[in-house]
Scaffold this motif. Structure first.
Motif, PDB file in Angstrom:
ATOM      1  N   MET A 110      73.449  14.687   4.910  1.00  0.00           N
ATOM      2  CA  MET A 110      72.813  15.938   4.512  1.00  0.00           C
ATOM      3  C   MET A 110      72.420  15.886   3.032  1.00  0.00           C
ATOM      4  O   MET A 110      73.146  15.324   2.206  1.00  0.00           O
ATOM      5  CB  MET A 110      73.807  17.092   4.737  1.00  0.00           C
ATOM      6  CG  MET A 110      73.337  18.448   4.242  1.00  0.00           C
ATOM      7  SD  MET A 110      74.722  19.605   4.063  1.00  0.00           S
ATOM      8  CE  MET A 110      75.403  19.582   5.699  1.00  0.00           C
ATOM      9  N   THR A 133      73.066  16.580  11.263  1.00  0.00           N
ATOM     10  CA  THR A 133      73.082  15.785  10.031  1.00  0.00           C
ATOM     11  C   THR A 133      74.483  15.758   9.461  1.00  0.00           C
ATOM     12  O   THR A 133      75.033  16.811   9.129  1.00  0.00           O
ATOM     13  CB  THR A 133      72.110  16.361   8.990  1.00  0.00           C
ATOM     14  OG1 THR A 133      70.814  16.517   9.567  1.00  0.00           O
ATOM     15  CG2 THR A 133      72.018  15.447   7.778  1.00  0.00           C
ATOM     16  N   SER A 193      75.636  22.058  10.302  1.00  0.00           N
ATOM     17  CA  SER A 193      74.772  20.874  10.231  1.00  0.00           C
ATOM     18  C   SER A 193      75.134  19.929  11.371  1.00  0.00           C
ATOM     19  O   SER A 193      75.571  18.803  11.140  1.00  0.00           O
ATOM     20  CB  SER A 193      74.920  20.159   8.886  1.00  0.00           C
ATOM     21  OG  SER A 193      76.244  19.687   8.720  1.00  0.00           O
TER      22      SER A 193
END
Length: 271
Positions: A44, A140, A137
């Protein structure tokens, strides 16, 4: 589709650039890039401003396959201004299991991600990763945790073969054909090793008409390894046979009772 219609479509794709784009998507370089993105995904953006680990790499030193599993702690801190929740941590090797607290991590608080390394059946250089994902997330990873080091072979060099037929050592003693399609041939393998001091030539003289058996290599040398290869020809399976059935293969060429040198073969047919 007629030949000239196919030609017109190809000409259209080339003219618009779509043909090259489609080819590029399936080129070896493109396929390798897609594989790498799955095995080693990018982190990320600005991940260090969200969840910060004290260290992301630990060297496990030198272990042997006979050593018990060892757990390594990776401490992280929520450095963002909002609560975080670790949703999953995915290892790239079956030699690692992961443990972490599934509770919400408040800003400024710490949490531990435990990586347990299992050296048995994993000799060689270790460079394995665990990708940590947050609930915010899921696609990611926010961190990549790494274990490095070396694992030496254990005292029993055949320990990675848990099954035995006399001096023949095997990775498994059953074989499953999960998708045998009508009219097609399917092949499965079992990794094996010759732990004796003599060459080993394996045969299976009693087989159903729809099955063939051989090893690669044909003769397994002393201390050598190979594959037991079994092929099922679905076009020869008798009419009326069940969609799922099991049959034995008794292997000749090893010193053991028939029951102890029997492979159980499971077949599931699909249309």
């Amino acid at each position: 589709m007629k030949f000239f219609s196919l030609i017109r479509i190809v000409v259209f794709l080339v003219g618009t650039g779509l043909f090259g784009a489609l080819h590029a998507q399936n080129s070896p370089a493109s396929l390798q890039a897609r594989r790498d993105s799955l095995l080693n995904p990018s982190l990320m953006k600005q991940a260090e401003r969200v969840l910060r680990f004290e260290k992301s790499v630990q060297n496990i030193g030198t272990l042997t396959e006979d050593d018990v599993p060892v757990t390594y702690r990776f401490v992280c801190t929520n450095v963002s201004n909002r609560p975080l929740l670790i949703k999953r941590a995915t290892p790239t090797c079956s030699c690692v299991t992961v443990g972490f607290d599934s509770k919400e991590l408040l800003p400024g608080k710490q949490q531990v991600v435990n990586l347990t390394f299992h050296p048995k059946n994993h000799p060689g250089t270790i460079d394995t990763h665990v990708f940590v994902y947050l609930s915010s997330s899921d696609k990611t990873p926010v961190a990549r945790l790494t274990l490095t080091g070396d694992v030496l072979p254990g005292k029993d060099e055949w320990a990675r073969f848990p099954y035995s037929m006399g001096k023949l050592r095997l990775k498994q003693n059953t074989m499953t054909f999960g998708e045998v399609r009508t009219g097609h041939r399917s092949t499965e393998r079992i990794f094996c090793g010759n732990s004796s001091s003599k060459p080993m030539q394996l045969t299976a003289p009693i087989l159903p008409a729809y099955v063939t058996f051989h090893t690669e290599p044909a003769v397994i040398p002393p201390g050598g390894e190979g594959d037991i290869v079994v092929t099922v020809d679905a076009s020869l399976i008798p009419v009326g046979a069940k969609a799922e059935f099991t049959f034995p293969i008794i292997i000749e060429g090893v010193s053991a009772r028939p029951l102890d040198r029997t492979l159980n073969i499971k077949v599931k047919r699909i249309n």
